[in-house]
Design a protein around this motif. Structure first.
Motif, PDB file in Angstrom:
ATOM      1  N   GLU A 299       5.061   4.379  15.427  1.00 20.38           N
ATOM      2  CA  GLU A 299       3.951   5.344  15.074  1.00 20.38           C
ATOM      3  C   GLU A 299       3.609   6.404  15.916  1.00 20.38           C
ATOM      4  O   GLU A 299       3.254   6.042  17.187  1.00 20.38           O
ATOM      5  CB  GLU A 299       2.889   4.234  14.585  1.00 20.38           C
ATOM      6  N   PRO A 300       3.633   7.465  15.863  1.00 22.82           N
ATOM      7  CA  PRO A 300       3.091   8.577  16.608  1.00 22.82           C
ATOM      8  C   PRO A 300       1.679   8.191  16.924  1.00 22.82           C
ATOM      9  O   PRO A 300       0.706   7.968  16.006  1.00 22.82           O
ATOM     10  CB  PRO A 300       3.248  10.011  15.811  1.00 22.82           C
ATOM     11  N   GLY A 301       1.484   8.547  18.305  1.00 27.19           N
ATOM     12  CA  GLY A 301       0.048   8.467  18.606  1.00 27.19           C
ATOM     13  C   GLY A 301      -0.625   6.952  18.927  1.00 27.19           C
ATOM     14  O   GLY A 301      -1.790   6.782  19.186  1.00 27.19           O
ATOM     15  N   ARG A 302       0.001   5.807  18.507  1.00 24.80           N
ATOM     16  CA  ARG A 302      -0.454   4.565  18.487  1.00 24.80           C
ATOM     17  C   ARG A 302      -0.359   3.801  19.667  1.00 24.80           C
ATOM     18  O   ARG A 302      -1.115   3.067  20.025  1.00 24.80           O
ATOM     19  CB  ARG A 302       0.184   3.744  17.428  1.00 24.80           C
ATOM     20  N   TYR A 303       0.794   4.073  20.399  1.00 28.39           N
ATOM     21  CA  TYR A 303       0.934   3.574  22.034  1.00 28.39           C
ATOM     22  C   TYR A 303       0.791   4.398  23.080  1.00 28.39           C
ATOM     23  O   TYR A 303       0.850   5.598  22.819  1.00 28.39           O
ATOM     24  CB  TYR A 303       2.523   3.011  21.738  1.00 28.39           C
TER      25      TYR A 303
ATOM     26  N   ALA B 282      -6.035  -8.578  27.641  1.00 28.50           N
ATOM     27  CA  ALA B 282      -6.269  -8.506  26.401  1.00 28.50           C
ATOM     28  C   ALA B 282      -5.364  -9.225  25.479  1.00 28.50           C
ATOM     29  O   ALA B 282      -5.620  -9.814  24.478  1.00 28.50           O
ATOM     30  CB  ALA B 282      -6.785  -6.913  26.281  1.00 28.50           C
ATOM     31  N   ARG B 283      -4.021  -9.075  25.966  1.00 25.91           N
ATOM     32  CA  ARG B 283      -3.021  -9.916  25.060  1.00 25.91           C
ATOM     33  C   ARG B 283      -2.813 -11.366  25.266  1.00 25.91           C
ATOM     34  O   ARG B 283      -2.902 -12.125  24.641  1.00 25.91           O
ATOM     35  CB  ARG B 283      -1.639  -9.196  25.296  1.00 25.91           C
ATOM     36  N   ASP B 284      -3.111 -11.638  26.771  1.00 23.66           N
ATOM     37  CA  ASP B 284      -2.994 -13.137  27.208  1.00 23.66           C
ATOM     38  C   ASP B 284      -3.812 -13.290  28.353  1.00 23.66           C
ATOM     39  O   ASP B 284      -3.636 -12.915  29.238  1.00 23.66           O
ATOM     40  CB  ASP B 284      -1.552 -13.320  27.739  1.00 23.66           C
TER      41      ASP B 284
ATOM     42  N   PRO C 250      -4.990   0.764  20.025  1.00 24.42           N
ATOM     43  CA  PRO C 250      -6.253   0.326  18.805  1.00 24.42           C
ATOM     44  C   PRO C 250      -6.618  -1.064  19.500  1.00 24.42           C
ATOM     45  O   PRO C 250      -7.861  -1.595  19.372  1.00 24.42           O
ATOM     46  CB  PRO C 250      -5.493   0.305  17.586  1.00 24.42           C
ATOM     47  N   SER C 251      -5.774  -1.971  20.000  1.00 27.94           N
ATOM     48  CA  SER C 251      -6.115  -3.267  20.365  1.00 27.94           C
ATOM     49  C   SER C 251      -6.264  -3.323  21.705  1.00 27.94           C
ATOM     50  O   SER C 251      -7.013  -4.300  22.238  1.00 27.94           O
ATOM     51  CB  SER C 251      -5.079  -4.084  19.614  1.00 27.94           C
ATOM     52  N   GLY C 252      -5.802  -2.358  22.411  1.00 30.98           N
ATOM     53  CA  GLY C 252      -6.062  -2.363  24.023  1.00 30.98           C
ATOM     54  C   GLY C 252      -5.057  -3.493  24.456  1.00 30.98           C
ATOM     55  O   GLY C 252      -5.176  -3.972  25.629  1.00 30.98           O
ATOM     56  N   LYS C 253      -4.034  -3.942  23.812  1.00 35.17           N
ATOM     57  CA  LYS C 253      -3.215  -4.927  24.298  1.00 35.17           C
ATOM     58  C   LYS C 253      -1.793  -4.363  24.664  1.00 35.17           C
ATOM     59  O   LYS C 253      -1.308  -3.644  24.303  1.00 35.17           O
ATOM     60  CB  LYS C 253      -2.811  -6.036  23.406  1.00 35.17           C
TER      61      LYS C 253
END
Length: 338
Positions: free
Chosen positions: A40-44, A109-111, A127-130
């Motif tokens: 997705e553009p801009g998501r990562y 944030a992920r683990d 969005p999640s910071g993970k």
């Protein structure tokens, strides 16, 4: 022990050979989103460091494919402590998009119990910071194969399907003996392990010399993923690996074929304009205090000859195949001249 000493990492295991931990986060960002992370553009956000050869690969591929507008990039500074890479190049030492001072924050944030090294490159879900993945060999392949809908017009085929088996074979040899081989020399904990790594490194460089003597690129007649992977080690060879890692049978500039090949790539848009020699030297000589206790960064070598003619055009080949060179780098991503 001072505070500085207590926060420094250790890279040499006395009496043992260096073994790289290659257990990475294998989640992938794909066109179909099968791992839960669709393209997705801009998501990562790609988090990299110009000093790191593994991250430099991702910076090059992102630029060659023209993904700057859909995949943002955060750059860590050239030095770090044993805890994490940090965003000390940004105002306040905080990444402006992720709003974190340390890359480890995205890993945790992920683990929260993430047990392995905090490495670059890493791709973070904004969005999640993970962290989504730090599997650097797969990251660049996925940028080539899963992000095709967002490649720039004229983007090269860095991993063409009909050459993938050969690219994979060459890249594996280069990784084992060259990309990782220089580290096996530099972080060797015994004379025996150093000698073995040294011999394998230069045997493979001789093999590469023979392969490239009469062909311009490693696989086929265009730049591929294999060239990207070799280039980032060659770019660091004389500034760092020859002296700091004791890879000193010869300098790159004394290996005529590889030196011309490296200059050919360096002068190709997307390669040399991603290389920051000052950050590269600062990283290795300052961070690896167990093999450079003083932290002194050498002034040399003279790097101006990277811009000298290479003559590799005479071998033919089409660097970008049916594609075109990328446009100049974004102003915010321009490397200072040397």
């Amino acid at each position: 022990m001072t505070d500085n000493d207590s926060t420094r990492g250790s890279y040499v295991d006395p009496g043992r050979e260096f073994v790289r931990d290659t257990r990475y986060i294998e989640t992938r960002i794909t066109a179909d989103g099968r791992d839960g992370y669709p393209v997705e553009p801009g998501r990562y956000r790609l988090v990299a460091a110009r000093a790191c050869p593994w991250a430099n690969r991702a910076i090059i591929v992102r630029r060659l494919l023209g993904l700057e507008g859909v995949l943002s990039m955060g750059l860590c500074g050239p030095t770090h402590d044993k805890r994490s890479w940090t965003f000390d190049l940004d105002p306040g030492g905080v990444d402006p998009v992720l709003k974190i001072p340390r890359l480890q924050d995205a890993y945790f944030a992920r683990d929260p119990g993430y047990p392995r090294g905090i490495t670059v490159p890493a791709i973070v879900d904004v969005p999640s910071g993970k962290v989504v993945t730090n599997n650097y060999p797969q990251i660049t392949l996925d940028l080539s194969t899963e992000w095709t809908a967002y490649h720039r017009e004229g983007a090269p085929q860095l991993y063409p399907e009909h050459l993938r088996a050969e690219i994979d074979e060459v890249a594996d040899l280069v990784f084992r003996d060259v990309n990782n081989g220089v580290y096996r020399c530099g972080f060797a904990g015994s004379q025996e392990s150093y000698d073995a790594a040294y011999d394998r490194l230069f045997a493979r460089l001789d093999w590469l010399t023979d392969r490239l003597r009469n062909q311009r690129f490693l696989v086929g007649d265009t730049i591929t993923e294999a060239d990207v992977r070799l280039f980032t080690t060659l770019a660091r060879f004389d500034p760092v690996y020859h002296g700091h890692f004791k890879c000193n049978r010869s300098t790159l500039t004394e290996m005529d074929v590889l030196w011309a090949y490296a200059r050919d790539l360096f002068q190709t848009p997307g390669f040399g304009d991603t290389v920051d020699f000052a950050q590269i030297k600062e990283h290795y000589y300052v961070v690896h205090r167990d093999i450079n206790p003083t932290g002194i960064v050498p002034k040399g070598p003279d790097l101006s000859s990277w811009h000298s003619p290479h003559g590799r055009e005479a071998l033919g080949g089409r660097p970008f195949g049916e594609g075109t060179p990328p446009p100049p780098p974004l102003p915010a991503e321009t490397v200072p001249p040397f």
